[in-house]
Design an enzyme around this catalytic site. Structure first.
Site, short mmCIF file in Angstrom:
data_model
loop_
_atom_site.label_atom_id
_atom_site.label_comp_id
_atom_site.label_asym_id
_atom_site.label_seq_id
_atom_site.Cartn_x
_atom_site.Cartn_y
_atom_site.Cartn_z
N HIS A 1 30.62 40.68 83.78
CA HIS A 1 30.73 40.14 85.15
C HIS A 1 29.52 40.85 85.92
O HIS A 1 29.39 41.66 86.87
CB HIS A 1 32.09 40.82 85.80
N GLU B 1 39.68 32.02 89.64
CA GLU B 1 39.72 32.73 90.99
C GLU B 1 39.80 31.75 92.16
O GLU B 1 39.24 30.55 91.84
CB GLU B 1 38.13 33.08 91.07
N GLU C 1 31.05 33.29 85.50
CA GLU C 1 30.07 32.76 86.29
C GLU C 1 28.67 32.75 85.98
O GLU C 1 28.00 33.31 86.71
CB GLU C 1 30.14 32.94 87.83
#
Length: 501
Positions: free
Chosen positions: A150, A408, A194
């Site tokens: 992350h 999310e 992401e």
């Protein structure tokens, strides 16, 4: 006042507000029975944002530890050295989740807490911490969802090998250790969170670590926005696919787990019904979520990228195509907001090339003077529930309806609100209720969704915003780090009661 009256008009739950008063926690007719059997509800965080203890217990520095030290990069020059100290308070946080009827916890594992130098010697203290966290989650009946990366690359890899610009296999060592060490208990793995943000914000405009970009697109000392975002994305896709391949070959049969990836997806709606605006919206979708999910599902980049980026876009070899294509057991979709897109009507080739420049679109946050939705604290975040439905159905229709989790979803308040203001977060309650109504609609219409994760469990270090943005359903007093469940947390507790008919 409108939101308060709206809540009052619905039935009261009998729950107590943080102030001790009875408050209505209307769920809009939703409860556990509204979703398929086995559907999980969780909360999410990331290691760098919540753990703290960045310089102790053997953890090595990450690229973000270096980035936050650059004056002016982070609001109020904040750091994550302590943040909300989940490293020491994990039991308190897990107990909170159990009390709120939460099923699952999505967390990330700090690479430099396991490998302080990115590879080589393992930090036993780091391994012990995640063992404690995972064991306590399971003890309390909460399913662990572990994310391998992350944003927080070990600084040593950036300094020695140019980090993600290098096609090096050190991610292999990390995932091997994590699968071997925790895979007997962790059955849900995500490789990257992401990756588009990593490539775009880290290498196109340079506002995220490691802060690389062309001079035309940001205040960077080095970088090339025309090529580096695409190189980094390519390496991330290959690293993801290799991790999935290795898990399937060496661990999946015995451990009975699964591996996915987490992709951010803003829904892009054409501003008008014109063909030009529809084309602009589709370009945006291809450059956004399509950049990653298209090769993972179909083995190649979207035609849009191939036609626009051309020779700047890396190519997959035949062997890589075989490895990349089909390399998900599930996909996580991070979905917060929606924008209108229009064609800029620019026919000339820009002087400076870059990833965002390649989109050739205009972002619009209003139509005919009317905002697309109410804005949260962050200037990028508008409350547009119908965009979630469209995003999920787009994945369902265009990419073969893979198994999905909504990994999310949430909104923020200003960081300087008082405890009383923070606890009575009626706007967040409405946000979650409205978005979950749209998520249920997508499930009812055939989207293969198996879980939903609210961002975030706790107020925490919010990257560039530091502590000026609060996304948590639990308020954290940054002076003493005490936790206080907000109204939104109690709303989830009501929604997720297990004795509802």
């Amino acid at each position: 006042m409108f939101l308060f009256l709206l809540l009052l008009s619905a039935s009261r739950s009998g729950e107590e507000s943080p102030s001790g008063d009875a408050v209505p926690l209307a769920t809009g007719g939703l409860n556990r029975k509204s979703f398929p059997e086995g559907f999980l509800f969780g909360t999410a965080t990331s290691a760098y944002q919540v753990e703290g203890e960045t310089h102790q217990d053997g953890r090595g520095p990450s690229i973000w530890d270096a980035f936050v030290k650059i004056p002016g990069k982070i609001a109020n020059n904040a750091t994550a050295e302590i943040t909300v100290d989940q490293y020491h308070r994990y039991k308190e946080d897990v107990d909170l989740m159990q009390n709120l009827n939460i099923d699952a916890y999505r967390f990330s594992i700090s690479w430099s807490r396991i490998f302080p130098e990115g590879s080589g010697k393992i930090n036993s203290n780091g391994v012990a911490y995640y063992n404690r966290l995972i064991d306590y989650l399971i003890e309390k009946g909460i399913t662990p969802y572990a994310n391998l990366y992350h944003y927080d690359l070990p600084l040593a890899l950036e300094q020695k090998y140019q980090g993600l610009l290098s096609k090096q296999g050190r991610f292999c060592g990390l995932r091997r250790v994590l699968f071997q060490t925790f895979g007997d208990r962790v059955k849900n793995w995500m490789t990257f969170n992401e990756p588009r943000v990593v490539a775009a914000l880290g290498y196109d405009n340079g506002i995220f670590a490691p802060g690389r970009c062309s001079e035309a697109f940001g205040n960077c000392t080095d970088g090339n926005s025309a090529t580096e975002p695409y190189i980094v994305a390519h390496h991330l896709i290959l690293a993801h696919a290799a991790a999935v391949q290795r898990y399937r070959q060496n661990y999946q049969e015995k451990q009975k787990g699964r591996v996915g990836i987490l992709l951010d997806f803003v829904w892009f709606e054409p501003l008008t019904s014109s063909q030009a605006d529809n084309d602009a919206a589709q370009r945006a979708r291809d450059f956004h979520v399509g950049w990653f999910i298209h090769p993972i599902v179909y083995g190649e980049y979207p035609n849009t990228l191939q036609n626009i980026v051309k020779e700047r876009l890396p190519k997959f070899t035949e062997e890589e195509v075989k490895m990349v294509k089909g390399s998900i057991d599930f996909v996580g979709i991070n979905q917060y907001t929606t924008y209108f897109m229009s064609d800029p009507k620019i026919s000339t080739t820009p002087k400076d090339l870059g990833y965002q420049q390649d989109w050739n679109v205009t972002f619009n946050f209003a139509k005919n003077g009317t905002p697309i939705g109410p804005r949260a604290h962050s200037e990028w975040l508008y409350n547009v529930p119908w965009g979630m439905y469209k995003a999920l159905m787009y994945i369902e229709e265009r990419y073969g309806n893979p198994t999905m989790i909504l990994s999310e979803n949430g909104m923020d308040d200003p960081g300087n609100i008082t405890l009383t203001q923070g606890l009575n977060d009626t706007t967040r309650v409405k946000y979650y209720r409205d978005y979950l109504v749209q998520l249920k609609k997508a499930v009812d219409d055939g989207a293969n969704l198996t879980g939903y994760f609210a961002w975030s469990l706790l107020d925490n270090f919010e990257w560039l915003s530091g502590y000026t943005s609060r996304f948590g359903i639990v308020y954290v007093d940054y002076k003493d780090l005490k936790r206080y469940p907000k109204m939104s947390a109690l709303w989830f507790k009501q929604l997720l009661k297990r004795d509802q008919k």
